[in-house]
Design a protein around this motif. Structure first.
Motif, mmCIF file in Angstrom:
data_model
loop_
_atom_site.group_PDB
_atom_site.id
_atom_site.type_symbol
_atom_site.label_atom_id
_atom_site.label_comp_id
_atom_site.label_asym_id
_atom_site.label_seq_id
_atom_site.Cartn_x
_atom_site.Cartn_y
_atom_site.Cartn_z
ATOM 1 N N LEU A 108 0.808 -1.211 0.000
ATOM 2 C CA LEU A 108 0.000 0.000 0.000
ATOM 3 C C LEU A 108 0.850 1.273 0.000
ATOM 4 O O LEU A 108 0.333 2.360 0.234
ATOM 5 N N GLY A 109 2.144 1.140 -0.239
ATOM 6 C CA GLY A 109 2.990 2.308 -0.423
ATOM 7 C C GLY A 109 3.467 2.980 0.846
ATOM 8 O O GLY A 109 4.173 3.995 0.792
ATOM 9 N N ILE A 110 3.117 2.444 2.017
ATOM 10 C CA ILE A 110 3.501 3.082 3.277
ATOM 11 C C ILE A 110 5.005 3.025 3.467
ATOM 12 O O ILE A 110 5.637 4.010 3.864
ATOM 13 N N ASN A 111 5.602 1.874 3.180
ATOM 14 C CA ASN A 111 7.057 1.751 3.299
ATOM 15 C C ASN A 111 7.777 2.704 2.345
ATOM 16 O O ASN A 111 8.788 3.314 2.694
ATOM 17 N N ALA A 112 7.245 2.822 1.125
ATOM 18 C CA ALA A 112 7.860 3.717 0.143
ATOM 19 C C ALA A 112 7.770 5.171 0.599
ATOM 20 O O ALA A 112 8.712 5.954 0.407
ATOM 21 N N GLY A 113 6.645 5.549 1.211
ATOM 22 C CA GLY A 113 6.505 6.905 1.723
ATOM 23 C C GLY A 113 7.484 7.196 2.834
ATOM 24 O O GLY A 113 8.119 8.272 2.861
ATOM 25 N N ALA A 114 7.638 6.251 3.748
ATOM 26 C CA ALA A 114 8.610 6.429 4.825
ATOM 27 C C ALA A 114 10.029 6.501 4.264
ATOM 28 O O ALA A 114 10.849 7.320 4.701
ATOM 29 N N GLY A 115 10.325 5.656 3.277
ATOM 30 C CA GLY A 115 11.658 5.662 2.664
ATOM 31 C C GLY A 115 11.964 6.965 1.955
ATOM 32 O O GLY A 115 13.081 7.488 2.035
ATOM 33 N N PHE A 116 10.972 7.508 1.242
ATOM 34 C CA PHE A 116 11.173 8.786 0.553
ATOM 35 C C PHE A 116 11.458 9.907 1.556
ATOM 36 O O PHE A 116 12.346 10.742 1.346
ATOM 37 N N ALA A 117 10.703 9.930 2.650
ATOM 38 C CA ALA A 117 10.914 10.967 3.656
ATOM 39 C C ALA A 117 12.301 10.853 4.290
ATOM 40 O O ALA A 117 12.969 11.868 4.525
ATOM 41 N N VAL A 118 12.742 9.628 4.538
ATOM 42 C CA VAL A 118 14.078 9.435 5.120
ATOM 43 C C VAL A 118 15.161 9.866 4.134
ATOM 44 O O VAL A 118 16.143 10.507 4.522
ATOM 45 N N ALA A 119 14.981 9.534 2.844
ATOM 46 C CA ALA A 119 15.959 9.953 1.829
ATOM 47 C C ALA A 119 16.020 11.471 1.726
ATOM 48 O O ALA A 119 17.107 12.065 1.641
ATOM 49 N N LEU A 120 14.859 12.112 1.747
ATOM 50 C CA LEU A 120 14.821 13.568 1.679
ATOM 51 C C LEU A 120 15.446 14.188 2.922
ATOM 52 O O LEU A 120 16.177 15.174 2.844
ATOM 53 N N ALA A 137 10.310 9.528 9.004
ATOM 54 C CA ALA A 137 9.686 8.343 8.400
ATOM 55 C C ALA A 137 8.194 8.289 8.716
ATOM 56 O O ALA A 137 7.382 7.914 7.859
ATOM 57 N N PHE A 138 7.804 8.667 9.939
ATOM 58 C CA PHE A 138 6.388 8.699 10.293
ATOM 59 C C PHE A 138 5.629 9.654 9.367
ATOM 60 O O PHE A 138 4.534 9.345 8.888
ATOM 61 N N GLY A 139 6.224 10.827 9.124
ATOM 62 C CA GLY A 139 5.579 11.806 8.256
ATOM 63 C C GLY A 139 5.421 11.292 6.831
ATOM 64 O O GLY A 139 4.370 11.467 6.202
ATOM 65 N N GLY A 140 6.467 10.632 6.308
ATOM 66 C CA GLY A 140 6.390 10.071 4.963
ATOM 67 C C GLY A 140 5.355 8.964 4.868
ATOM 68 O O GLY A 140 4.625 8.854 3.860
ATOM 69 N N ALA A 141 5.262 8.128 5.903
ATOM 70 C CA ALA A 141 4.260 7.057 5.909
ATOM 71 C C ALA A 141 2.847 7.640 5.916
ATOM 72 O O ALA A 141 1.955 7.151 5.214
ATOM 73 N N ALA A 142 2.635 8.703 6.702
ATOM 74 C CA ALA A 142 1.319 9.348 6.751
ATOM 75 C C ALA A 142 0.961 9.955 5.395
ATOM 76 O O ALA A 142 -0.193 9.860 4.938
ATOM 77 N N ARG A 249 -10.618 2.121 13.110
ATOM 78 C CA ARG A 249 -9.784 2.225 11.919
ATOM 79 C C ARG A 249 -8.733 3.324 12.072
ATOM 80 O O ARG A 249 -7.586 3.165 11.648
ATOM 81 N N LEU A 250 -9.110 4.447 12.662
ATOM 82 C CA LEU A 250 -8.166 5.536 12.855
ATOM 83 C C LEU A 250 -7.046 5.114 13.806
ATOM 84 O O LEU A 250 -5.868 5.374 13.555
ATOM 85 N N THR A 251 -7.413 4.444 14.905
ATOM 86 C CA THR A 251 -6.406 3.969 15.854
ATOM 87 C C THR A 251 -5.503 2.924 15.216
ATOM 88 O O THR A 251 -4.279 2.960 15.379
ATOM 89 N N GLY A 252 -6.116 1.978 14.486
ATOM 90 C CA GLY A 252 -5.320 0.951 13.823
ATOM 91 C C GLY A 252 -4.362 1.537 12.812
ATOM 92 O O GLY A 252 -3.206 1.101 12.706
ATOM 93 N N LEU A 253 -4.826 2.543 12.080
ATOM 94 C CA LEU A 253 -3.961 3.185 11.091
ATOM 95 C C LEU A 253 -2.799 3.899 11.767
ATOM 96 O O LEU A 253 -1.666 3.859 11.286
ATOM 97 N N GLY A 254 -3.066 4.538 12.915
ATOM 98 C CA GLY A 254 -1.980 5.182 13.665
ATOM 99 C C GLY A 254 -0.951 4.174 14.136
ATOM 100 O O GLY A 254 0.259 4.422 14.074
ATOM 101 N N VAL A 255 -1.417 3.017 14.608
ATOM 102 C CA VAL A 255 -0.502 1.957 15.048
ATOM 103 C C VAL A 255 0.351 1.475 13.879
ATOM 104 O O VAL A 255 1.579 1.289 14.007
ATOM 105 N N VAL A 256 -0.285 1.282 12.715
ATOM 106 C CA VAL A 256 0.445 0.825 11.522
ATOM 107 C C VAL A 256 1.498 1.842 11.110
ATOM 108 O O VAL A 256 2.627 1.479 10.747
ATOM 109 N N LEU A 257 1.170 3.132 11.160
ATOM 110 C CA LEU A 257 2.125 4.172 10.783
ATOM 111 C C LEU A 257 3.356 4.138 11.678
ATOM 112 O O LEU A 257 4.489 4.274 11.201
ATOM 113 N N VAL A 258 3.146 3.964 12.978
ATOM 114 C CA VAL A 258 4.286 3.915 13.900
ATOM 115 C C VAL A 258 5.122 2.652 13.664
ATOM 116 O O VAL A 258 6.357 2.709 13.594
ATOM 117 N N LEU A 259 4.452 1.507 13.521
ATOM 118 C CA LEU A 259 5.174 0.255 13.297
ATOM 119 C C LEU A 259 5.986 0.305 12.004
ATOM 120 O O LEU A 259 7.171 -0.048 11.981
#
Length: 344
Positions: A108-120, A137-142, A249-259
């Motif tokens: 779902l692209g979450i890892n790629a978003g975190a990776g892009f933010a870390v690269a930037l 990385a949290f910001g990129g995942a969000a 769903r909002l709580t679960g999504l927050g947990v996924v973003l942190v993980l």
């Protein structure tokens, strides 16, 4: 959809009672401990369980091999355990809150978003601390989640496929941006290796920063297990039983973003692990998330620890990206799962 009405995937779990589940968890714990011991005791600098026991149990780190085990191999093995558990938990929770059997933080692209933010972040703030890298990385995942859900929202019948297609598109786009940043600023070699998933060079300092976040998010995810099992019955049924579906769903999504964010900041992008492991857990214990989530964490940690051992030894003394090894298993699994679910 998977687990609609708690039926599909639930039958194997009926065979496994409380005692059987306890034995399964204990066996998984023992196998995970053995995998970590194997990871620490094997390497190109030398091997031996005796040295490992002397170093870890007796505190004797006078030998060079003992110091290598304590300062290099042990944090790497623990990082593999933590990130493997985190990616597996994130995948299981994503599948629960979206009721989509193909959901995974990588797909779902979450890892790629975190990776892009870390690269930037590495370009804009070269001296960024480990904590700063993880928050980035949290910001990129969000950001990735917002893009994927913005593009993937649709009618319920086609929502699962639209979500996967949106995730693939957003993930490819953000990965391309990461590679562009690496090429422009001369980071392409290191960045490519890291985005493929690598645990090389993990230090105790990095592990100490990421571990509390992963542990806290993991506990929070486990606390959602009962409500995720109810949500598997359907949104209307869950709401009728007192579950606030939106808040869940909002709580679960927050947990996924942190993980996912903490794991990507530590080990880079590792896809498919969050897809493989939850479905394996379902085959063993059925549709109850109270059983799926703990077992997924243990199996995810074990798989990544053993994959990292293989990554170190396949082309020794050079590392192979561990994410590539996981993908070798994950891609065929994904294709088979997609084929089996096409009628649903």
């Amino acid at each position: 959809m998977l687990n609609r009405g708690g039926r599909r995937g639930g039958r194997p779990g009926k065979i496994l009672g409380k005692a059987g589940y306890g034995v399964l968890i204990l066996t998984a714990l023992m196998c995970l401990a053995l995998a970590i011991m194997l990871s620490v005791s094997i390497g190109i600098a030398g091997s031996g369980f005796k040295t490992l026991l002397q170093t870890v149990v007796l505190g004797d780190n006078s030998s060079n091999l003992g110091r290598i085990m304590l300062e290099m191999r042990l944090p790497r093995a623990l990082a593999a355990c933590l990130t493997g558990a985190a990616f597996a938990l994130a995948g299981a929770i994503m599948q629960g809150i979206t009721r989509n059997p193909l959901a995974d933080a990588g797909l779902l692209g979450i890892n790629a978003g975190a990776g892009f933010a870390v690269a930037l972040g590495a370009v804009l703030w070269p001296s960024l601390s480990s904590l700063g890298t993880m928050l980035t990385a949290f910001g990129g995942a969000a950001l990735a989640v917002l893009l994927v859900y913005g593009l993937g929202m649709g009618k319920q019948k086609s929502g699962a496929i639209r979500l996967i297609l949106a995730g693939a598109a957003v993930g490819a786009f953000l990965t391309a941006l990461s590679q562009g940043v690496g090429l422009t600023f001369g980071l392409s070699k290191d960045l490519s290796f890291w985005t493929s998933g690598s645990l090389a060079g993990i230090s105790w300092a990095q592990l100490n920063v990421a571990a509390p976040w992963i542990a806290a998010a993991g506990v929070a995810g486990l606390l959602l297990a009962g409500r995720l099992s109810i949500l598997a019955l359907g949104e209307e049924s869950a709401a009728g039983l007192g579950v606030n579906v939106g808040a869940l769903r909002l709580t679960g999504l927050g947990v996924v973003l942190v993980l996912a964010g903490a794991s990507v900041s530590l080990a880079g992008g590792i896809s498919f692990l969050g897809l493989i492991i939850p479905h394996t857990a379902r085959l063993l214990v059925g549709a109850d998330y109270r059983k799926i989530l703990p077992l997924s964490a243990l199996l995810g940690g074990m798989l990544l620890v053993l994959s990292d051992v293989a990554a170190r030894m396949i082309n020794a003394p050079f590392d192979t990206p561990v994410g590539a090894l996981v993908s070798v298993i994950g891609v065929p699994f994904f294709l088979v799962l997609t084929y089996r679910k096409k009628g649903a």
